[in-house]
Write a protein that holds these residues in place. Structure first.
Motif, short mmCIF file in Angstrom:
data_model
loop_
_atom_site.label_atom_id
_atom_site.label_comp_id
_atom_site.label_asym_id
_atom_site.label_seq_id
_atom_site.Cartn_x
_atom_site.Cartn_y
_atom_site.Cartn_z
N ALA A 1 35.54 -75.04 -15.37
CA ALA A 1 34.11 -74.92 -15.13
C ALA A 1 33.68 -73.45 -15.13
O ALA A 1 34.47 -72.55 -14.87
N ASN A 2 32.40 -73.25 -15.44
CA ASN A 2 31.79 -71.93 -15.37
C ASN A 2 30.91 -71.87 -14.13
O ASN A 2 29.96 -72.64 -14.01
N VAL A 3 31.22 -70.97 -13.24
CA VAL A 3 30.45 -70.84 -12.01
C VAL A 3 29.86 -69.44 -11.93
O VAL A 3 30.51 -68.46 -12.32
N SER A 4 28.61 -69.35 -11.49
CA SER A 4 27.97 -68.04 -11.39
C SER A 4 27.54 -67.76 -9.96
O SER A 4 27.23 -68.67 -9.18
N PHE A 5 27.55 -66.49 -9.60
CA PHE A 5 27.15 -66.02 -8.28
C PHE A 5 26.23 -64.82 -8.45
O PHE A 5 26.57 -63.87 -9.16
N ASP A 6 25.09 -64.86 -7.80
CA ASP A 6 24.14 -63.76 -7.86
C ASP A 6 23.98 -63.16 -6.47
O ASP A 6 23.77 -63.89 -5.49
N PHE A 7 24.03 -61.83 -6.38
CA PHE A 7 23.83 -61.16 -5.10
C PHE A 7 23.58 -59.67 -5.31
O PHE A 7 23.99 -59.10 -6.32
N PRO A 8 22.91 -59.03 -4.35
CA PRO A 8 22.71 -57.58 -4.43
C PRO A 8 23.83 -56.82 -3.73
O PRO A 8 24.48 -57.34 -2.82
N ILE A 9 24.05 -55.60 -4.14
CA ILE A 9 25.00 -54.71 -3.47
C ILE A 9 24.28 -53.41 -3.14
O ILE A 9 23.66 -52.78 -4.02
N GLY A 10 24.33 -53.03 -1.88
CA GLY A 10 23.80 -51.75 -1.45
C GLY A 10 24.93 -50.73 -1.44
O GLY A 10 25.90 -50.89 -0.71
N ASP A 11 24.78 -49.70 -2.26
CA ASP A 11 25.84 -48.69 -2.41
C ASP A 11 25.32 -47.34 -1.91
O ASP A 11 24.63 -46.63 -2.63
N PHE A 12 25.66 -47.02 -0.67
CA PHE A 12 25.29 -45.73 -0.11
C PHE A 12 26.54 -44.94 0.29
O PHE A 12 26.48 -44.04 1.11
N THR A 13 27.66 -45.31 -0.29
CA THR A 13 28.91 -44.61 -0.01
C THR A 13 28.99 -43.33 -0.84
O THR A 13 28.59 -43.33 -2.01
N PRO A 14 29.51 -42.25 -0.27
CA PRO A 14 29.69 -41.03 -1.07
C PRO A 14 30.88 -41.12 -2.02
O PRO A 14 31.05 -40.26 -2.88
N LYS A 15 31.71 -42.15 -1.87
CA LYS A 15 32.87 -42.29 -2.75
C LYS A 15 32.46 -42.85 -4.11
O LYS A 15 31.61 -43.72 -4.20
N ARG A 16 33.13 -42.36 -5.14
CA ARG A 16 32.81 -42.79 -6.50
C ARG A 16 33.37 -44.18 -6.80
O ARG A 16 32.80 -44.93 -7.59
N THR A 17 34.49 -44.54 -6.20
CA THR A 17 35.16 -45.81 -6.49
C THR A 17 35.14 -46.71 -5.27
O THR A 17 35.41 -46.27 -4.15
N PHE A 18 34.78 -47.98 -5.48
CA PHE A 18 34.92 -48.98 -4.42
C PHE A 18 35.33 -50.30 -5.06
O PHE A 18 35.53 -50.38 -6.28
N TYR A 19 35.49 -51.33 -4.23
CA TYR A 19 36.17 -52.54 -4.68
C TYR A 19 35.42 -53.80 -4.24
O TYR A 19 34.83 -53.84 -3.16
N LEU A 20 35.49 -54.83 -5.10
CA LEU A 20 34.94 -56.14 -4.77
C LEU A 20 36.06 -57.16 -4.88
O LEU A 20 36.52 -57.48 -5.98
N VAL A 21 36.53 -57.65 -3.73
CA VAL A 21 37.58 -58.66 -3.69
C VAL A 21 36.94 -60.02 -3.91
O VAL A 21 35.92 -60.36 -3.28
N GLN A 22 37.54 -60.83 -4.78
CA GLN A 22 37.05 -62.18 -5.07
C GLN A 22 38.14 -63.18 -4.70
O GLN A 22 39.29 -63.03 -5.13
N GLU A 23 37.76 -64.20 -3.94
CA GLU A 23 38.76 -65.14 -3.43
C GLU A 23 38.34 -66.59 -3.64
O GLU A 23 37.53 -67.13 -2.90
N PRO A 24 38.88 -67.25 -4.69
CA PRO A 24 38.64 -68.69 -4.83
C PRO A 24 39.45 -69.47 -3.82
O PRO A 24 40.57 -69.09 -3.48
N ARG A 25 38.89 -70.56 -3.30
CA ARG A 25 39.56 -71.35 -2.29
C ARG A 25 39.62 -72.81 -2.74
O ARG A 25 38.62 -73.36 -3.22
N ILE A 26 40.79 -73.41 -2.58
CA ILE A 26 41.01 -74.80 -2.99
C ILE A 26 41.00 -75.70 -1.75
O ILE A 26 41.07 -75.21 -0.63
N PRO A 27 40.90 -77.04 -1.95
CA PRO A 27 40.90 -77.94 -0.78
C PRO A 27 42.18 -77.78 0.04
O PRO A 27 43.27 -77.61 -0.52
N SER A 28 42.05 -77.82 1.35
CA SER A 28 43.23 -77.74 2.21
C SER A 28 44.00 -79.04 2.14
O SER A 28 43.42 -80.13 1.98
N THR A 29 45.32 -78.97 2.24
CA THR A 29 46.14 -80.18 2.14
C THR A 29 46.72 -80.56 3.49
O THR A 29 46.79 -79.75 4.40
#
Length: 199
Positions: free
Chosen positions: A171-199
């Motif tokens: 499937a193709n899933v989309s997510f829309d959201f804003p990011i506020g970037d006021f960090t003085p650092k040039r590099t930052f990270y976005l962790v993405q975590e898919p979750r499956i049904p618990s067994t």
């Protein structure tokens, strides 16, 4: 003759090294859109395309594919010089992001989480300048085509989890959201975590 053999060996080594470096560069292409660049260099997923400027009407759209059920990390780098000088008026920026993800894991996803990190592996706090537009009015800015609701979790993390839906394999899933970037650092990270049904 021995010297000639050594030259051939060195030439072969340099050729292989050049090919390897070229392949690595091709595999982890740096994609630029708006005032940022994006990379899948930390592995676990593949970026297919990036476009847009980051405005509400023209969000930065990242199309990607996740091949496994495991957290992956998108590397984001600021391409604006003002970001390095927090005393300027344009030191911070709000940009709008749309993540379009193909579920290549072979498992259904019943939740999907995002976490911003200024330092890789370290939770974001209130003082680092990164957030999903924490202090602002986000009405109508955050949504998904397959998940009906979301929860945000601020302090000591900056996390957002999409719920009440399902993304089946392929499937193709989309997510829309804003990011506020006021960090003085040039590099930052976005962790993405898919979750499956618990067994």
């Amino acid at each position: 003759m021995r010297s000639l053999r050594m030259i051939w060996t060195l030439a072969g080594f340099l050729t292989v090294s050049t090919i390897f470096s070229h392949s690595a560069a091709q595999e982890h292409k740096i994609w630029t859109a708006g005032k940022y660049s994006f990379s899948d260099e930390l592995g676990g997923f593949s970026i297919r395309s990036v476009s847009g400027t980051g405005t509400v009407s023209d969000p930065i759209v990242i199309t990607e594919e996740l091949d496994a059920v495991a957290p992956v990390t998108l590397v984001i780098r600021s391409e604006k010089l003002e970001q390095l000088n927090p005393t300027t008026e344009d030191a911070g920026i709000l940009f709008h992001l749309q993540i379009r993800t193909v579920n290549g894991s072979g498992h259904p996803w019943v939740e999907f989480g995002f976490e911003l990190q200024e330092t890789l592996g370290k939770p974001s706090d209130y003082n680092d300048g990164l957030s999903f537009y924490q202090p602002g009015d986000k009405t109508g800015m955050i949504h998904s085509n397959l998940f009906a609701s979301y929860d945000d979790d601020f302090e000591p993390y900056d996390r957002m989890v999409f719920r009440d839906g399902k993304a089946d394999p392929a499937a193709n899933v989309s997510f829309d959201f804003p990011i506020g970037d006021f960090t003085p650092k040039r590099t930052f990270y976005l962790v993405q975590e898919p979750r499956i049904p618990s067994t």
